[in-house]
Design a protein around this motif. Structure first.
Motif, mmCIF file in Angstrom:
data_model
loop_
_atom_site.group_PDB
_atom_site.id
_atom_site.type_symbol
_atom_site.label_atom_id
_atom_site.label_comp_id
_atom_site.label_asym_id
_atom_site.label_seq_id
_atom_site.Cartn_x
_atom_site.Cartn_y
_atom_site.Cartn_z
ATOM 1 N N ARG A 75 -1.352 -14.828 1.016
ATOM 2 C CA ARG A 75 -2.233 -15.974 0.830
ATOM 3 C C ARG A 75 -2.431 -16.350 -0.629
ATOM 4 N N ARG A 193 -12.360 -5.474 -3.964
ATOM 5 C CA ARG A 193 -12.614 -6.410 -5.078
ATOM 6 C C ARG A 193 -13.211 -7.709 -4.539
ATOM 7 N N VAL A 194 -12.905 -8.025 -3.271
ATOM 8 C CA VAL A 194 -13.489 -9.221 -2.649
ATOM 9 C C VAL A 194 -15.007 -9.049 -2.546
ATOM 10 N N PRO A 287 -11.285 -12.183 4.466
ATOM 11 C CA PRO A 287 -10.371 -12.716 3.436
ATOM 12 C C PRO A 287 -8.899 -12.606 3.831
HETATM 13 C C1 NCD Z 1 -7.734 -9.432 -0.413
HETATM 14 C C2 NCD Z 1 -7.175 -8.761 -1.645
HETATM 15 O O1 NCD Z 1 -5.974 -8.720 -1.857
HETATM 16 O O2 NCD Z 1 -7.993 -8.269 -2.388
HETATM 17 N N1 NCD Z 1 -6.902 -10.338 0.211
HETATM 18 C C3 NCD Z 1 -6.709 -11.594 -0.301
HETATM 19 O O3 NCD Z 1 -6.562 -11.797 -1.481
HETATM 20 N N2 NCD Z 1 -6.728 -12.609 0.579
HETATM 21 C C4 NCD Z 1 -8.360 -8.486 0.522
HETATM 22 C C5 NCD Z 1 -7.549 -7.356 1.081
HETATM 23 O O4 NCD Z 1 -6.453 -7.052 0.639
HETATM 24 O O5 NCD Z 1 -8.059 -6.726 2.010
#
Ligand code: NCD
Length: 335
Positions: A75, A193-194, A287
């Motif tokens: 993504r 980190r999210v 996410p």
């Molecule tokens: C997240 C990430 O890479 O930190 N995904 C993302 O960017 N959509 C969350 C995750 O990997 O679980």
């Protein structure tokens, strides 16, 4: 001030970014509420521009945006690339596998190489927390953190805030804030980190944030975060406007953090039974990538309450706003 071409605004309510510039986007902690509101307002304008037949805008013609991903991503990397293309920038995407990073090239040498190619912005994802900040020391262009270790993922938090506003507030209500909304973030908070970026950003925009995790996946200094911590998932669900599920990040776990997947799902998974505890208007976020059947049941992920697909779509417009405000012309930067 730079000698670059003057700003080209898309029609709508975009305002030119005001100097002085925030040169990089490394951490949500560097941003004030006014910065976040400007980003979200700008993203809203780009979202409107993306409803037209001609989606490509000339705003960043001639600029070079390089994506360097040292960790896997679907993504985030695709969305940064598309955002840059929609703004007519040139783009290059480099993955660590297949690049000289595999041959042991240091981050510094990679930075100098990208700089020599004339990059205006480097979008970087790296397994080491703090790597984008180091990179920023070695390049004269802009650096955007696309996820560094267990530290931060600022653009994910921005797109999440944008999505919450879209579903629960309405674009023109309450400035760009989230005042009083109750957001519960659930799961592997320790490695996420999210979660870090979201707690900081949602709190700055006025939301009341609670994190729920098994004791082993709750960060040890959680009392220093601007949120509440709870171990009672069901009680928090009943009073949430938003529940944000986190992926169990097996790849960052050096030991067993919970007895079995079944036990984790029973205590901290969101299934249809639990979803029924939510107030009627509440939304479910994730996410991605999801572990369907672990932290979230397939029926929940695919339900009308789920914003998972909208989050991906909003990722493009939010990243257009970030690139525009950082590279958009005479007065560059986020504030
Ligand atoms: C997240 C990430 O890479 O930190 N995904 C993302 O960017 N959509 C969350 C995750 O990997 O679980």
């Amino acid at each position: 001030m730079s000698d670059r071409a003057p700003l080209q605004l898309v029609p709508g309510d975009l305002r030119p970014p005001a100097p002085p510039a925030r040169r990089h986007l490394l951490s949500v902690a560097d941003l004030e509420r006014s910065d976040l509101e400007r980003l979200l307002t700008t993203a809203r304008s780009f979202a409107l521009s993306q409803e037209r037949d001609t989606k490509k805008l000339p705003t960043l013609r001639g600029r070079l945006v390089i994506n360097v991903f040292y960790e896997s991503s679907t993504r985030t990397s695709a969305s940064f690339e598309l955002a840059a293309k929609r703004l007519s920038a040139d783009t290059l995407s480099i993955k660590a596998s297949g690049s000289s990073a595999e041959k042991g090239e240091s981050l510094k040498d990679t930075a100098l190489t990208l700089e020599a190619m004339g990059s205006d912005a480097i979008v970087v994802r790296h397994p080491a927390s703090g790597a984008p900040r180091r990179l920023a020391d070695w390049t004269s262009g802009r650096v955007i953190n696309a996820g560094d270790g267990t530290h931060e993922h600022p653009t994910q938090a921005l797109l999440d805030a944008f999505t919450i506003r879209q579903r629960l507030v309405g674009p023109d209500q309450r400035g760009q804030g989230l005042d009083g909304l109750r957001v519960t973030i659930v799961g592997d908070v320790l490695h996420s980190r999210v979660a870090r970026s979201n707690v900081l950003l949602l709190d700055t925009l006025g939301a009341e944030v609670t994190v729920v995790a098994p004791p082993t996946l709750m960060p040890w200094a959680i009392e220093t975060w601007p949120c509440k911590a709870s171990y009672d998932f069901d009680a928090e669900l009943r009073k949430s406007d938003v529940v944000m599920m986190l992926r169990v990040q097996q790849e960052r776990m050096s030991a067993a953090f919970f007895p079995t997947v079944r036990e984790y799902r029973r205590r901290y998974g969101l299934d249809t039974g639990r979803m029924a505890l939510l107030p009627e208007h509440a939304i479910v976020m994730h996410p991605g990538p999801m572990n369907r059947g672990v932290e979230i049941a397939a029926e929940v992920a695919d339900s009308p309450r789920s914003t998972i697909v909208a989050q991906v779509a909003n990722g493009v417009t939010v990243r257009m706003a970030v690139l525009y405000l950082m590279l958009g012309g005479a007065a560059e930067g986020l504030s």
